[in-house]
Design a protein around this motif. Structure first.
Motif, PDB file in Angstrom:
ATOM      1  N   VAL A  82       0.839  -1.207   0.000  1.00  0.00           N
ATOM      2  CA  VAL A  82       0.000   0.000   0.000  1.00  0.00           C
ATOM      3  C   VAL A  82       0.870   1.251   0.000  1.00  0.00           C
ATOM      4  O   VAL A  82       0.609   2.213  -0.738  1.00  0.00           O
ATOM      5  N   SER A  83       1.926   1.251   0.820  1.00  0.00           N
ATOM      6  CA  SER A  83       2.794   2.431   0.923  1.00  0.00           C
ATOM      7  C   SER A  83       3.503   2.721  -0.388  1.00  0.00           C
ATOM      8  O   SER A  83       3.510   3.865  -0.868  1.00  0.00           O
ATOM      9  N   LYS A  84       4.080   1.680  -0.988  1.00  0.00           N
ATOM     10  CA  LYS A  84       4.810   1.924  -2.233  1.00  0.00           C
ATOM     11  C   LYS A  84       3.883   2.283  -3.384  1.00  0.00           C
ATOM     12  O   LYS A  84       4.262   3.037  -4.287  1.00  0.00           O
ATOM     13  N   THR A  85       2.657   1.773  -3.340  1.00  0.00           N
ATOM     14  CA  THR A  85       1.701   2.124  -4.382  1.00  0.00           C
ATOM     15  C   THR A  85       1.236   3.566  -4.247  1.00  0.00           C
ATOM     16  O   THR A  85       1.235   4.329  -5.227  1.00  0.00           O
ATOM     17  N   VAL A  86       0.867   3.965  -3.041  1.00  0.00           N
ATOM     18  CA  VAL A  86       0.377   5.332  -2.825  1.00  0.00           C
ATOM     19  C   VAL A  86       1.488   6.350  -3.068  1.00  0.00           C
ATOM     20  O   VAL A  86       1.324   7.313  -3.829  1.00  0.00           O
ATOM     21  N   ILE A  87       2.635   6.151  -2.401  1.00  0.00           N
ATOM     22  CA  ILE A  87       3.742   7.103  -2.557  1.00  0.00           C
ATOM     23  C   ILE A  87       4.262   7.094  -3.993  1.00  0.00           C
ATOM     24  O   ILE A  87       4.540   8.148  -4.578  1.00  0.00           O
ATOM     25  N   VAL A  89       2.666   6.313  -6.793  1.00  0.00           N
ATOM     26  CA  VAL A  89       1.722   6.925  -7.732  1.00  0.00           C
ATOM     27  C   VAL A  89       1.726   8.445  -7.594  1.00  0.00           C
ATOM     28  O   VAL A  89       1.765   9.174  -8.597  1.00  0.00           O
ATOM     29  N   VAL A  90       1.687   8.941  -6.368  1.00  0.00           N
ATOM     30  CA  VAL A  90       1.662  10.395  -6.149  1.00  0.00           C
ATOM     31  C   VAL A  90       2.918  11.058  -6.698  1.00  0.00           C
ATOM     32  O   VAL A  90       2.848  12.061  -7.431  1.00  0.00           O
ATOM     33  N   THR A  91       4.080  10.505  -6.362  1.00  0.00           N
ATOM     34  CA  THR A  91       5.328  11.099  -6.850  1.00  0.00           C
ATOM     35  C   THR A  91       5.477  10.952  -8.353  1.00  0.00           C
ATOM     36  O   THR A  91       5.961  11.864  -9.031  1.00  0.00           O
ATOM     37  N   ALA A 151      10.981   4.608 -10.500  1.00  0.00           N
ATOM     38  CA  ALA A 151       9.685   4.671 -11.182  1.00  0.00           C
ATOM     39  C   ALA A 151       9.121   6.082 -11.239  1.00  0.00           C
ATOM     40  O   ALA A 151       7.944   6.268 -11.552  1.00  0.00           O
ATOM     41  N   LEU A 152       9.958   7.092 -10.956  1.00  0.00           N
ATOM     42  CA  LEU A 152       9.460   8.468 -10.936  1.00  0.00           C
ATOM     43  C   LEU A 152       8.997   8.939 -12.307  1.00  0.00           C
ATOM     44  O   LEU A 152       7.995   9.643 -12.421  1.00  0.00           O
ATOM     45  N   LEU A 204      -4.424   5.249 -12.450  1.00  0.00           N
ATOM     46  CA  LEU A 204      -4.949   3.884 -12.483  1.00  0.00           C
ATOM     47  C   LEU A 204      -3.913   2.910 -13.045  1.00  0.00           C
ATOM     48  O   LEU A 204      -3.608   1.887 -12.419  1.00  0.00           O
ATOM     49  N   PHE A 205      -3.345   3.230 -14.198  1.00  0.00           N
ATOM     50  CA  PHE A 205      -2.400   2.302 -14.829  1.00  0.00           C
ATOM     51  C   PHE A 205      -1.100   2.193 -14.028  1.00  0.00           C
ATOM     52  O   PHE A 205      -0.556   1.096 -13.866  1.00  0.00           O
ATOM     53  N   ASN A 206      -0.598   3.328 -13.528  1.00  0.00           N
ATOM     54  CA  ASN A 206       0.622   3.271 -12.734  1.00  0.00           C
ATOM     55  C   ASN A 206       0.364   2.585 -11.393  1.00  0.00           C
ATOM     56  O   ASN A 206       1.236   1.863 -10.891  1.00  0.00           O
ATOM     57  N   GLY A 207      -0.833   2.796 -10.822  1.00  0.00           N
ATOM     58  CA  GLY A 207      -1.164   2.125  -9.574  1.00  0.00           C
ATOM     59  C   GLY A 207      -1.233   0.616  -9.732  1.00  0.00           C
ATOM     60  O   GLY A 207      -0.744  -0.133  -8.877  1.00  0.00           O
TER      61      GLY A 207
END
Length: 295
Positions: A82-87, A89-91, A151-152, A204-207
Motif C-alpha cells: 500500500v505504501s509503495k503504491t500510494v507514494i 503513484v503520487v510522486t 519509477a518516478l 490507475l495504470f501506474n497504480g
C-alpha cells in the motif's frame, strides 16, 4: 412512407442487436472465469480435486485464505504494498506532470532536444545488469526507495500530459498572469485541476503496475521486511507446495493444495484494484475543461 427512413431504422436496429449480442458474449467471457476463480478460492481441496468448472462451492471452506493469512508477516507486506503504491503513484504523477508542463511550452529552450532524449528512452534501455549496477551505486539495494525513485518518470505519461496541457486555453494562463500568479501557482491551481481526467488514467495504470510489481523485489530486495504482498504471497505458494510434497507423495494432492492457495492469492491481490477502479472511472468520462472559457 419514406423507404429510406424505414431502411435506416432497420439498419440501426440490426446494428444495435449485433452490438448487444457481442457485448453480452464478451461480458460472459470476462465474468464467468472471474467468478470461477472467486468461487473456487472458497472451495475445499476435495472439491478442487474433482476438477471441472465450479459455479458454486459444494464444500465451502476458508482453508485457502487461512493458509495465506497464517503467515504473521503478511500484514507487514500489505503495508509495504500500500505504501509503495500510494507514494509511488503520487510522486510519479506529480513528477511527470511537472516535466510535461515544462515541455508543453514552445518557448522552452532546448525543448526539441529534451523531447528527443525522452523518446529515445522509450525504445532503448541500459539492460538488466547495467540497471542493477546503477541501483547498487545509488545505494538503493534493500531500500524502500528502490520502489519509488526508479519509477518516478515515464516519458509515455509525460507525452500524455504534455499533449493534454497544450489543449488548455492560453487565455486562462494569461488571465492568471495578469492577476499576479507565477508559474508554480498556475501549474498547481489551473493545470493540475484541469488535467484530472488524464491524471486519473495515469494514476490507475501506474497504480496497477506498482501494486503488481514483482521483479523489482526479486532483483533488488533481499530483506523480507521490505517484501510487498506479491512477493510474500509467492513465498506462501512455494511453502504450501513444499509442505504438500513432504506430507503427501501424490502429485494430484500437491497440485490441488497449491491451486487453492493460488486462487486465494489472486483474489487478495486483485480486490484492491477492483475497488479503486469505480472510484477513478468517473474521471475517464467527464472533462473538467468543459465550459472553463467563454469566448
Amino acid at each position: 412512407m419514406n423507404t429510406k427512413a424505414v431502411r435506416g431504422d432497420w439498419d440501426s436496429r440490426v446494428f444495435d442487436a449485433v452490438n448487444i449480442f457481442l457485448l453480452v458474449v464478451i461480458t460472459i467471457l470476462i465474468v464467468v472465469p472471474l467468478w470461477n476463480v472467486i468461487v473456487s478460492s472458497f472451495s475445499s481441496g476435495r472439491a478442487l480435486a474433482e476438477g471441472g468448472f465450479i459455479f458454486w462451492p459444494t464444500e465451502f471452506s476458508f482453508e485457502n485464505y487461512r493458509a495465506v493469512f497464517r503467515d504473521s508477516t503478511i500484514w507487514q507486506s500489505f503495508f509495504i504494498s500500500v505504501s509503495k503504491t500510494v507514494i509511488g503513484v503520487v510522486t510519479h504523477v506529480f513528477f511527470c506532470a511537472m516535466v510535461g508542463y515544462a515541455l508543453s511550452k514552445s518557448k522552452l529552450r532546448g525543448r526539441k532536444f529534451y523531447v528527443a532524449m525522452g523518446v529515445i528512452t522509450m525504445f532503448f534501455s541500459g539492460g538488466m545488469i547495467p540497471t542493477y549496477l546503477l541501483i547498487k551505486s545509488l545505494g538503493l539495494l534493500n531500500s524502500f526507495w528502490v520502489y519509488i525513485i526508479p519509477a518516478l518518470l515515464s516519458f509515455y505519461d509525460v507525452i500524455v500530459l504534455m499533449n493534454f496541457f497544450r489543449n488548455v486555453p492560453d487565455s486562462l494562463e494569461e488571465s492568471a498572469k495578469i492577476d499576479g500568479a507565477g508559474d508554480w501557482r498556475i501549474f498547481l491551481s489551473i493545470f493540475i485541476p484541469l488535467s484530472m481526467p488524464a491524471m486519473a488514467t495515469i494514476v490507475l495504470f501506474n497504480g496497477v503496475g506498482q501494486w503488481n510489481d514483482f521483479m523489482t523485489t526479486k532483483l533488488y530486495v533481499t530483506d523480507q521486511w521490505l517484501y510487498p504482498l506479491q512477493m510474500k504471497l509467492y513465498e506462501i505458494i512455494v511453502q504450501s507446495q513444499t509442505q504438500s510434497m513432504q506430507n503427501v507423495g501424490g502429485s494430484a494432492v500437491i497440485e490441488t493444495a497449491t491451486k487453492g492457495v493460488q486462487l486465494a492469492t489472486i483474489v487478495i491481490t486483485t480486490l484492491p484494484i477492483v475497488v479503486m477502479y469505480p472510484i477513478l472511472q468517473r474521471y475517464f468520462i467527464s472533462g473538467m475543461m468543459l465550459g472553463a472559457v467563454k469566448e
